[in-house]
Scaffold this motif. Structure first.
Motif, PDB file in Angstrom:
ATOM      1  N   LEU A   1       0.718  -1.078  -0.016  1.00  0.00           N
ATOM      2  CA  LEU A   1       0.012  -0.048   0.010  1.00  0.00           C
ATOM      3  C   LEU A   1       0.745   1.284  -0.042  1.00  0.00           C
ATOM      4  N   GLU A   2       2.457   1.247   1.000  1.00  0.00           N
ATOM      5  CA  GLU A   2       2.931   2.338   0.953  1.00  0.00           C
ATOM      6  C   GLU A   2       3.347   2.547  -0.704  1.00  0.00           C
ATOM      7  N   ALA A   3       3.199   1.754  -2.216  1.00  0.00           N
ATOM      8  CA  ALA A   3       3.988   1.702  -3.177  1.00  0.00           C
ATOM      9  C   ALA A   3       3.090   2.113  -3.448  1.00  0.00           C
ATOM     10  N   HIS A   4       1.524   2.071  -3.486  1.00  0.00           N
ATOM     11  CA  HIS A   4       0.702   1.952  -4.006  1.00  0.00           C
ATOM     12  C   HIS A   4      -0.185   3.200  -3.855  1.00  0.00           C
ATOM     13  N   ASP A   5      -0.056   4.313  -4.039  1.00  0.00           N
ATOM     14  CA  ASP A   5      -1.371   5.197  -3.265  1.00  0.00           C
ATOM     15  C   ASP A   5      -2.541   4.977  -3.705  1.00  0.00           C
TER      16      ASP A   5
END
Ligand code: AMP
Ligand code: GLY
Length: 448
Positions: A146-150
């Motif tokens: 999730l941190e890499a895909h916002d």
């Protein structure tokens, strides 16, 4: 190959389940001249209990041997399973014998609903269009992803959660919160042990249900459900606040595409894995700019989609369910009333959160008396029961499915809303805008 067994002239049916969907199924079953006796596993529902006989409650808790023996003793010919839980637990595998058919898939086939990660894998193998998705079993891995895909995403528990384990997240904070709820707090218990993070699809939602007898696939008329609790599609998701059928969202050509690109490849992929699908296969679809894509599969009739479907279904439900379970659907014809049916669900204050029970319900007769010469209203019970004094009271979050049949969607929606206005119980609420999304989308634009 053995010839499929013909439907007996007199058929004793056991119906599992006790909600609005099952009241609608029972209402249609008792219209069949073939029905000998109807047995019910959940006679608490006041609408259902009036239509059949209650099974002894202990057969449900004493294990499959006793259940099977009881079915033999009373001569059950056909078992019709409403909800997903017993299917996922293998009721079809347990109760089907050479004397008795079961309408509803085996536990292996029901994984299409009970295990969303499994469903994604079958869709991938069958090249069925669906949202891009990743499956996670470790909370750290889900958080890192999730941190890499916002971008907006949808987070789902892989297991069964009565339609509630889905979070549509607009922001990274909402997504992280959903992961915490599912994987750490475990609001849905073990169902959140595996989660799916998938792309958020945009478009109109559509429910396409098909009868599948192992090979033959018969698409029923398409319906549209309304999942969110508040008007204008706001608020948390529910089991379904109202549905209408047919919907003009898809034409015949698009339905053919849905059949050939979604239903046929899924049924074939399961068969290649040795799983024969028999029963209802329900595809929850999003009509995206890139074509229809699958949101989920269910292994049963939708609730409330079943209510408009049953009020429009022509013909004999005992025969149709038998043909599906027997593998004989190619010899069956299924027709629908050309009118539109709209079901508005009346709920208890607080639903889909906690709610009180035991509120006295009045006005159903007046509601069912409404309508013009070619119109009708049927009120299906979902969460109702009778007290020892004979009062009809609420006993669930979704209480009644007020279902109107009329010439057009607008007329059916207006009639259903007028019928709801006749019915009273403390704290009752319902959406007034069932069908409005499509009515707005299909209104002829004025040229100024
Ligand atoms: P499901 O139980 O998977 O059908 O999800 C429940 C509801 O969540 C659906 O009826 C949609 O309204 C919404 N939903 C599920 N998946 C998606 C998705 N990928 N994109 C947008 N909305 C979704
Ligand atoms: N109405 C949605 C469902 O039955 O899953």
């Amino acid at each position: 190959m053995a010839r499929p067994r013909p439907c007996p002239d007199r058929c004793t049916v056991l119906l599992l389940g006790g909600g609005g969907r099952e009241h609608a199924l029972a209402w249609k079953l008792v219209q069949s001249p073939r029905l000998e006796r109807l047995w019910l596993t959940n006679p608490q529902n006041a609408g259902l209990s009036a239509l059949g006989e209650p099974c002894p409650p202990e057969i449900l808790t004493r294990g499959s041997f006793h259940f099977d023996r009881w079915c033999d003793q009373v001569g059950i010919d056909l078992v019709i399973v409403g909800p997903e839980g017993p299917l996922a637990d293998g009721i079809a595998d347990q109760l089907a014998t050479d004397r008795r058919l079961v309408f509803g898939p085996s536990a292996n086939a029901a994984q299409l609903e009970a295990d969303k990660a499994f469903a994604k894998e079958v869709m991938r193998q069958a090249a069925v269009p669906t949202a891009e998705a990743r499956v996670f079993e470790r909370v750290e891995a889900a958080r890192e992803y999730l941190e890499a895909h916002d971008e907006p995403c949808v987070i789902k528990a892989s297991g069964l959660c009565a339609g509630k384990g889905v979070y549509v997240c607009e922001t990274p904070a909402e997504a992280q919160e959903a992961i915490d709820q599912l994987m750490i707090t475990r609001v849905f218990g073990d169902a959140g042990g595996r989660v799916i993070i998938e792309e958020k699809l945009i478009g109109q939602e559509l429910s396409v249900l098909a009868l599948v007898d192992g090979r033959t696939i018969w698409l029923l008329d398409p319906a549209q459900d309304h999942k969110q609790v508040h008007e204008g599609d706001r608020g948390p998701n529910t089991g379904g606040m109202g549905a209408y059928c047919p919907t003009p969202l898809v034409d015949h050509a698009t339905l053919k595409v849905i059949e050939s690109e979604i239903f046929v490849p899924i049924v074939d992929a399961l068969r290649r894995d040795g799983i024969e699908y028999r029963g209802v296969l329900y595809a929850g679809l999003m009509l995206t700019a890139g074509g229809p894509k699958v949101l989920e599969f269910n292994c049963r009739f939708g609730d409330p989609e079943c209510q408009p479907l049953m009020t429009r279904l022509q013909g004999d439900l005992v025969e149709i369910a038998w043909a599906t379970a027997a593998g004989n659907l190619d010899a069956q014809t299924i027709d629908f009333d050309p009118r539109v049916s709209c079901c508005v669900v009346m709920c208890s204050e607080g639903y889909p959160g906690p709610y009180e029970k035991g509120k006295v319900i009045t006005g159903i007769e007046a509601a069912e008396a409404l309508g013009g010469p070619d119109e009708s209203v049927k009120v299906f019970h979902a969460g109702t029961t009778r007290t020892s004094d004979g009062d009809l009271v609420t006993s669930g979050g979704r209480v009644l499915g007020v279902t109107a049949l009329a010439a057009t969607l607008a007329a059916a929606r207006d009639l259903a809303n007028a019928a709801c206005a006749e019915i009273h119980f403390e704290g009752s609420f319902h959406r007034h805008d069932i069908g409005d999304r499509v009515l707005a989308a299909t209104e002829t634009p004025t040229n100024h």
